[in-house]
Design an enzyme around this catalytic site. Structure first.
Site, PDB file in Angstrom:
ATOM      1  N   ASP A 165      28.476 -34.925  98.627  1.00  0.00           N
ATOM      2  CA  ASP A 165      28.425 -33.459  98.630  1.00  0.00           C
ATOM      3  C   ASP A 165      28.527 -32.952 100.064  1.00  0.00           C
ATOM      4  OD1 ASP A 165      28.088 -33.252  95.890  1.00  0.00           O
ATOM      5  OD2 ASP A 165      25.899 -33.218  95.989  1.00  0.00           O
TER       6      ASP A 165
ATOM      7  N   GLY B 125      26.720 -39.292  87.861  1.00  0.00           N
ATOM      8  CA  GLY B 125      26.259 -40.645  87.556  1.00  0.00           C
ATOM      9  C   GLY B 125      25.230 -41.117  88.566  1.00  0.00           C
TER      10      GLY B 125
ATOM     11  N   ASN C 224      23.372 -39.343  90.685  1.00  0.00           N
ATOM     12  CA  ASN C 224      22.127 -38.576  90.603  1.00  0.00           C
ATOM     13  C   ASN C 224      21.241 -39.096  89.469  1.00  0.00           C
ATOM     14  OD1 ASN C 224      22.990 -36.847  92.626  1.00  0.00           O
ATOM     15  ND2 ASN C 224      23.731 -35.277  91.217  1.00  0.00           N
TER      16      ASN C 224
ATOM     17  N   ASN D 237      24.170 -29.739  77.543  1.00  0.00           N
ATOM     18  CA  ASN D 237      23.430 -28.486  77.722  1.00  0.00           C
ATOM     19  C   ASN D 237      24.004 -27.489  76.711  1.00  0.00           C
ATOM     20  OD1 ASN D 237      25.784 -27.418  78.831  1.00  0.00           O
ATOM     21  ND2 ASN D 237      25.082 -27.570  80.943  1.00  0.00           N
TER      22      ASN D 237
ATOM     23  N   GLY E  18      17.780 -25.360  79.686  1.00  0.00           N
ATOM     24  CA  GLY E  18      17.344 -24.801  80.968  1.00  0.00           C
ATOM     25  C   GLY E  18      15.835 -24.641  81.007  1.00  0.00           C
TER      26      GLY E  18
ATOM     27  N   THR F 145      20.415 -26.884  90.709  1.00  0.00           N
ATOM     28  CA  THR F 145      21.569 -27.795  90.712  1.00  0.00           C
ATOM     29  C   THR F 145      21.057 -29.207  90.474  1.00  0.00           C
ATOM     30  OG1 THR F 145      22.276 -26.462  92.576  1.00  0.00           O
ATOM     31  CG2 THR F 145      23.710 -28.277  91.955  1.00  0.00           C
TER      32      THR F 145
ATOM     33  N   GLY G 265      20.043 -31.053  85.152  1.00  0.00           N
ATOM     34  CA  GLY G 265      20.491 -31.876  84.030  1.00  0.00           C
ATOM     35  C   GLY G 265      20.506 -33.356  84.405  1.00  0.00           C
ATOM     36  N   ASP G 266      20.901 -33.660  85.624  1.00  0.00           N
ATOM     37  CA  ASP G 266      20.912 -35.064  86.070  1.00  0.00           C
ATOM     38  C   ASP G 266      19.490 -35.605  86.158  1.00  0.00           C
ATOM     39  OD1 ASP G 266      23.645 -34.910  86.284  1.00  0.00           O
ATOM     40  OD2 ASP G 266      23.631 -34.518  88.443  1.00  0.00           O
TER      41      ASP G 266
ATOM     42  N   SER H 211      12.186 -31.590  90.258  1.00  0.00           N
ATOM     43  CA  SER H 211      13.439 -31.591  91.039  1.00  0.00           C
ATOM     44  C   SER H 211      13.923 -30.172  91.341  1.00  0.00           C
ATOM     45  CB  SER H 211      14.525 -32.387  90.322  1.00  0.00           C
ATOM     46  OG  SER H 211      15.172 -31.593  89.367  1.00  0.00           O
TER      47      SER H 211
HETATM   48  P1  ATP Z   1      22.666 -28.360  85.918  1.00  0.00           P
HETATM   49  O1  ATP Z   1      24.083 -28.202  85.451  1.00  0.00           O
HETATM   50  O2  ATP Z   1      22.170 -27.212  86.747  1.00  0.00           O
HETATM   51  O3  ATP Z   1      22.360 -29.675  86.490  1.00  0.00           O
HETATM   52  P2  ATP Z   1      22.163 -28.348  83.126  1.00  0.00           P
HETATM   53  O4  ATP Z   1      22.801 -27.059  82.711  1.00  0.00           O
HETATM   54  O5  ATP Z   1      22.887 -29.612  82.842  1.00  0.00           O
HETATM   55  O6  ATP Z   1      21.741 -28.274  84.633  1.00  0.00           O
HETATM   56  P3  ATP Z   1      19.706 -27.374  82.037  1.00  0.00           P
HETATM   57  O7  ATP Z   1      19.671 -27.276  80.569  1.00  0.00           O
HETATM   58  O8  ATP Z   1      19.887 -26.129  82.837  1.00  0.00           O
HETATM   59  O9  ATP Z   1      20.769 -28.501  82.424  1.00  0.00           O
HETATM   60  O10 ATP Z   1      18.364 -28.058  82.570  1.00  0.00           O
HETATM   61  C1  ATP Z   1      18.039 -29.406  82.265  1.00  0.00           C
HETATM   62  C2  ATP Z   1      16.539 -29.525  82.195  1.00  0.00           C
HETATM   63  O11 ATP Z   1      15.985 -29.219  83.485  1.00  0.00           O
HETATM   64  C3  ATP Z   1      15.857 -28.568  81.240  1.00  0.00           C
HETATM   65  O12 ATP Z   1      15.860 -29.092  79.925  1.00  0.00           O
HETATM   66  C4  ATP Z   1      14.464 -28.486  81.848  1.00  0.00           C
HETATM   67  O13 ATP Z   1      13.698 -29.620  81.517  1.00  0.00           O
HETATM   68  C5  ATP Z   1      14.758 -28.548  83.343  1.00  0.00           C
HETATM   69  N1  ATP Z   1      14.884 -27.218  83.947  1.00  0.00           N
HETATM   70  C6  ATP Z   1      16.008 -26.542  84.236  1.00  0.00           C
HETATM   71  N2  ATP Z   1      15.751 -25.344  84.793  1.00  0.00           N
HETATM   72  C7  ATP Z   1      14.414 -25.263  84.877  1.00  0.00           C
HETATM   73  C8  ATP Z   1      13.476 -24.288  85.375  1.00  0.00           C
HETATM   74  N3  ATP Z   1      13.902 -23.124  85.898  1.00  0.00           N
HETATM   75  N4  ATP Z   1      12.149 -24.563  85.284  1.00  0.00           N
HETATM   76  C9  ATP Z   1      11.697 -25.720  84.773  1.00  0.00           C
HETATM   77  N5  ATP Z   1      12.516 -26.687  84.295  1.00  0.00           N
HETATM   78  C10 ATP Z   1      13.845 -26.474  84.347  1.00  0.00           C
END
Ligand code: ATP
Length: 308
Positions: free
Chosen positions: A17, A45, A47, A189, A227, A253, A256-257, A287
């Site tokens: 990055d 991967g 991460n 997601n 999220g 950011t 999800g990882d 994270s």
């Molecule tokens: P990204 O693309 O940003 O890596 P994503 O869209 O793949 O994320 P999300 O569903 O946004 O994944 O988030 C994954 C998990 O992270 C959620 O299920 C939750 O456990 C945690 N999470 C995300 N945002 C928050 C937040 N604001 N507060 C607490 N936990 C969060």
């Protein structure tokens, strides 16, 4: 250690990055004086592999690097974390991947160009060289960021060997029914779930419908990340939502990882899917309170203390 970990394999991308913060995003042809530059390890991967390793899993990370200075960033990170580098693949002809990220420091909007480089060139032969590793693993976790042919082949290898496959469908793209039929647990997601199923996941009933769509393709278990609301889980027999932890997020950011790495680590320890999702929610919540992706993954002691 009190936990009995089974071996797991994470197969996926590594990119460096390269992040620049700027007063505004440049228009076409414009040069802007930025304020901060940061360079570090990334890639979905990588991460996820790092998250699982730091959470205590016995992870073998498979990714593909070039023969260049960016490759050293991956290898140095893995060495510092005492991760096994023995199954990393190398290209003589293609550079290590990188992501050019520009962040507007006022609006936080960003523009990103990802060049997947070497990890977009994983050959069938290279995947076949991983048969022994995959066969010894309890789980294989992969995503859709390396070339699709490599994902299809590694998933097939795991499936033939009776190894459970977790597929994180990021970055989202169409996947074949044949691939879906070999997945034990899929972790999109909300946006990815909608793109794959055609069903907008805006309620629990809609999530049920999306899960049914995945079941009809042969996927065994469905987990949709929501999220800050947490995750929706459906095993076919039991379904429900596991709420996220309430924290002040500074950078989501890589949430999800973090989640997928945590989920893998917890499942490999023998936790059930519900407990594993709670553990992964905690890891992801930690994270998102730190800036960055790979460096923001917490260690096991932090996760245990947070959940206590
Ligand atoms: P990204 O693309 O940003 O890596 P994503 O869209 O793949 O994320 P999300 O569903 O946004 O994944 O988030 C994954 C998990 O992270 C959620 O299920 C939750 O456990 C945690 N999470 C995300 N945002 C928050 C937040 N604001 N507060 C607490 N936990 C969060």
């Amino acid at each position: 250690m009190e936990h009995m970990e089974k071996k797991v394999t994470v197969f996926g991308s590594f990119v460096v990055d390269l992040m620049a913060r700027t007063p505004h995003l440049p228009a076409a042809g414009e040069t802007v004086k930025g304020t901060v530059f940061k360079m570090g390890p990334g890639g979905k991967g990588f991460n996820q592999g790092v998250a699982a390793h730091k959470a205590g899993a016995d992870v073998t990370m498979v990714t593909k690097l070039g023969q260049d200075a960016f490759a050293d960033i991956a290898l140095n990170t893995m060495n510092e974390l005492h991760m096994d580098t023995g199954r990393v693949l190398y290209s003589d002809t293609t550079e290590t991947g990188c992501a050019l990220i520009m962040v507007d420091e006022n609006s936080s909007q960003n523009e990103i160009v990802v060049i997947l480089g070497a990890c977009n060139t994983i050959t069938d032969q290279e995947v076949d060289s991983l048969e022994d590793l995959v066969g010894q693993s309890e789980y294989l976790l992969t995503q859709l960021e390396t070339n699709v042919s490599s994902v299809e082949r590694i998933v097939d290898t795991a499936y033939r060997k009776g190894v459970k496959v977790i597929l994180n469908t990021a970055p989202v793209q169409p996947v074949s029914d044949e691939l879906l039929g070999k997945i034990d647990l899929i972790t999109p997601n909300e946006v990815e779930a909608e793109i794959l199923t055609g069903i907008r996941v805006d309620s629990e009933e809609a999530a049920d419908k999306a899960a049914d769509w995945f079941f009809s393709k042969g996927v065994k278990n469905v987990l949709i990340t929501l999220g800050q609301r947490g995750v929706y889980i459906n095993t076919g027999e039991k379904k429900g939502i596991i709420p996220a932890y309430k924290v002040d997020a500074v950078d989501t950011t890589g949430a999800g990882d973090a989640f997928n790495g945590g989920l893998l680590a917890a499942l490999a320890e023998g936790k059930d899917l519900w407990e594993a999702a709670d553990f992964a929610n905690a890891l992801a919540a930690l994270s998102v309170q730190k800036i960055g992706t790979t460096p923001s993954m917490p260690v096991r002691e932090e996760i245990d203390a947070f959940m206590a």
